[in-house]
Design a protein around this motif. Structure first.
Motif, mmCIF file in Angstrom:
data_model
loop_
_atom_site.group_PDB
_atom_site.id
_atom_site.type_symbol
_atom_site.label_atom_id
_atom_site.label_comp_id
_atom_site.label_asym_id
_atom_site.label_seq_id
_atom_site.Cartn_x
_atom_site.Cartn_y
_atom_site.Cartn_z
ATOM 1 N N ARG A 1 0.695 -1.504 7.952
ATOM 2 C CA ARG A 1 -0.622 -2.047 8.298
ATOM 3 C C ARG A 1 -1.116 -3.060 7.268
ATOM 4 O O ARG A 1 -1.730 -4.073 7.626
ATOM 5 N N VAL A 2 -0.870 -2.794 5.981
ATOM 6 C CA VAL A 2 -1.496 -3.599 4.939
ATOM 7 C C VAL A 2 -0.593 -4.695 4.381
ATOM 8 O O VAL A 2 -1.079 -5.633 3.754
ATOM 9 N N ALA A 3 0.712 -4.603 4.609
ATOM 10 C CA ALA A 3 1.652 -5.513 3.932
ATOM 11 C C ALA A 3 1.373 -6.976 4.258
ATOM 12 O O ALA A 3 1.418 -7.837 3.366
ATOM 13 N N THR A 4 1.080 -7.297 5.508
ATOM 14 C CA THR A 4 0.949 -8.702 5.892
ATOM 15 C C THR A 4 -0.431 -9.281 5.604
ATOM 16 O O THR A 4 -0.659 -10.468 5.826
ATOM 17 N N LEU B 1 7.530 1.979 -6.131
ATOM 18 C CA LEU B 1 8.377 1.696 -4.974
ATOM 19 C C LEU B 1 7.524 1.270 -3.781
ATOM 20 O O LEU B 1 7.884 0.343 -3.044
ATOM 21 N N VAL B 2 6.389 1.935 -3.586
ATOM 22 C CA VAL B 2 5.482 1.567 -2.490
ATOM 23 C C VAL B 2 4.904 0.181 -2.734
ATOM 24 O O VAL B 2 4.808 -0.640 -1.808
ATOM 25 N N ALA B 3 4.522 -0.121 -3.976
ATOM 26 C CA ALA B 3 3.983 -1.443 -4.297
ATOM 27 C C ALA B 3 5.014 -2.529 -4.000
ATOM 28 O O ALA B 3 4.684 -3.584 -3.429
ATOM 29 N N ARG B 4 6.252 -2.284 -4.364
ATOM 30 C CA ARG B 4 7.304 -3.265 -4.092
ATOM 31 C C ARG B 4 7.561 -3.409 -2.605
ATOM 32 O O ARG B 4 7.846 -4.509 -2.106
ATOM 33 N N ALA B 5 7.475 -2.300 -1.849
ATOM 34 C CA ALA B 5 7.663 -2.369 -0.397
ATOM 35 C C ALA B 5 6.584 -3.245 0.235
ATOM 36 O O ALA B 5 6.869 -4.064 1.119
ATOM 37 N N ILE B 6 5.341 -3.091 -0.222
ATOM 38 C CA ILE B 6 4.254 -3.934 0.285
ATOM 39 C C ILE B 6 4.554 -5.398 -0.012
ATOM 40 O O ILE B 6 4.406 -6.278 0.854
#
Length: 479
Positions: free
Chosen positions: A160-163, A180-185
């Protein structure tokens, strides 16, 4: 091993710099001109490029501009004399990672190279969401692992938030995978072709954190001999990950708030307002609302950070994911070491599932890594799995009470051997045994063994040659 390119028309400088970097187990190539460097970069990727500003033919700035067109992520470290620092700062504004002054200090070269290699890994090693068929991650990527309902919600929130460009606050206990979550975003965002830089706010002394984030002007403090750009300017157009933001001082909190409100920073010791375009992802293991109530964290900053929050569960809250995580770490380590497929007995998975994971996913990863080191054969047995039973969570560095106990036992045995044989010492015996085990662990791969030991390949060869020429022999006998 990370491959590094040195671009300078000075043969002696290239030789000296290559010698420093090769001793840290990097693969190093050289180019004497900008044209030669661009041809080499077109043929293969580099983790770091050291680039001189003044060269015959193409200048350093011209090489930087052309390099950025087909590889925007490789960290470029500008090499310059003191008198040309203004040009070096301009290069950083145009996308260089940092600059270093000639003549070099070895410690500065090693520190800056390590930081640049880490930045390159964070930017280029993708973090993917799990595939539907649970296929292992590609060799050049990481993946988030877990089928639990809690992790499914995390995946949805990342999607939801990445883009968007919204500020994200990632909360969760230490070791739960916030980076890891920050890098995925970042990797799934519109800014994925721009820089991703990370700052651990708890690991940098307060006096240095402001300079690291916002930069400083020449003369702003005793050691400020020239202007330096901070992470906000160097991450222009990209993403800045502020880890452990709950440990930030009130002064720095106020400056971060200004960035979030106006997109403006000021360098330490400067009065110029500088507009920046950086997306902020913050993370903390602390209870920020509680810190707000205590008056140690600004309420207005908390609301600015709390635009979109992703709360990571502890491993004990997603225990059904333990078998999948264990298999993931075993597969990753076997690929990394070339060990081949390793089977995990059901009894081993049961032992892992029954443990109280105070250190969360990081502790599980460390336990699996230690288990594979002490394990023999192609099956991971329950007795190879050893836990930290010290009663407190493993610290951030990954050290644990279990490791301390192993070291105590090791030292006692080595001391006993040294007392019975005056020709032996604790350090000499330990070195012999570590060489043996590193080669055994890597199946004789000297490059990989040298990297694990933190020495150069040539140093490893020299020590092996000493063994062959009559030094204390390496034995298969356990310590």
């Amino acid at each position: 091993m990370p491959r590094i390119l040195i671009v300078d028309d000075d043969t002696n400088l290239r030789f000296a710099l290559k010698r420093i970097l090769a001793s840290r187990v990097y693969d190093v190539d050289e180019a004497g001109t900008g044209e030669e460097a661009l041809a080499m970069i077109a043929r293969q990727p580099y983790a770091v490029v050291f680039l001189d500003l003044r060269m015959p033919g193409l200048s350093g700035l011209e090489v930087l501009d052309r390099l950025r067109k087909f590889d925007s992520k490789v960290p470029v470290i500008i090499m310059t004399a003191y008198g040309t620092t203004d040009t070096a700062i301009e290069a950083v504004k145009r996308g260089a990672y940092d600059f270093i002054l000639k003549p070099f200090e070895v410690e500065d070269i090693e520190r800056l190279t390590e930081q640049a290699v880490t930045a390159y890994r964070l930017m280029t090693r993708r973090v993917d969401l799990p595939a539907a068929d649970d296929a292992p991650a590609a060799a050049d990527s990481d993946t988030l692992v877990g089928r639990s309902r809690a992790m499914q919600e995390v995946y949805k929130e990342i999607g939801r938030v990445a883009t968007s460009d919204a500020t994200v606050l990632i909360t969760g206990p230490s070791g739960s995978g916030k980076e890891l979550v920050a890098r995925a975003i970042y990797h799934h965002s519109r800014r994925s072709d721009k820089p991703f830089l990370a700052v651990n706010c708890a690991a940098i002394p307060e006096g240095l954190l402001e300079s690291d984030l916002f930069g400083h002007e020449r003369g702003s403090f005793t050691s400020a001999e020239h202007r330096r750009l901070g992470k906000f300017e160097r991450a222009s157009g990209g993403t800045l990950f502020l880890d452990e933001i709950g440990d930030m001082s009130a002064v720095t909190q106020a400056k971060i708030l200004r960035v979030l409100q106006n997109g403006v920073i000021e360098r330490v010791g400067g009065g110029e307002s500088i507009q920046v375009d950086v997306r902020i992802i913050a993370a903390t293991h602390r209870d920020l609302p509680a810190l707000v109530r205590q008056g140690t964290f600004r309420e207005d900053l908390y609301f600015r950070l709390n635009v979109f929050t992703i709360a990571l569960p502890s491993l004990d809250q997603r225990r059904e994911d333990i078998p999948f995580l264990a298999r993931h770490f075993v597969e990753r380590e076997s690929r990394r070491t070339g060990h081949g497929p390793i089977n995990i007995l059901p009894e081993t998975l049961e032992k892992l599932a029954a443990h109280n994971w105070r250190g969360n996913v990081r502790e599980l990863e460390n336990v699996i890594e230690r288990a594979l080191i002490v394990s023999t054969g192609a099956t991971l047995l329950p007795e190879s799995v050893r836990f930290d039973e010290s009663g407190s969570p493993p610290p951030e560095s990954g050290d644990s009470g279990d490791q301390a106990a192993l070291l105590d036992t090791l030292f006692t045995r080595l001391a006993a051997r040294a007392e019975h044989d005056p020709a032996e010492s604790i350090l000499s015996v330990l070195e012999h045994e570590m060489l043996l085990r590193a080669l055994r662990f890597t199946k004789g791969n000297q490059v990989h063994a040298a990297r694990l030991l933190g020495i150069s390949r040539q140093t490893l060869r020299n020590r092996l040659a000493d063994e062959d020429s009559g030094g204390t022999p390496l034995s298969d006998e356990g310590i």
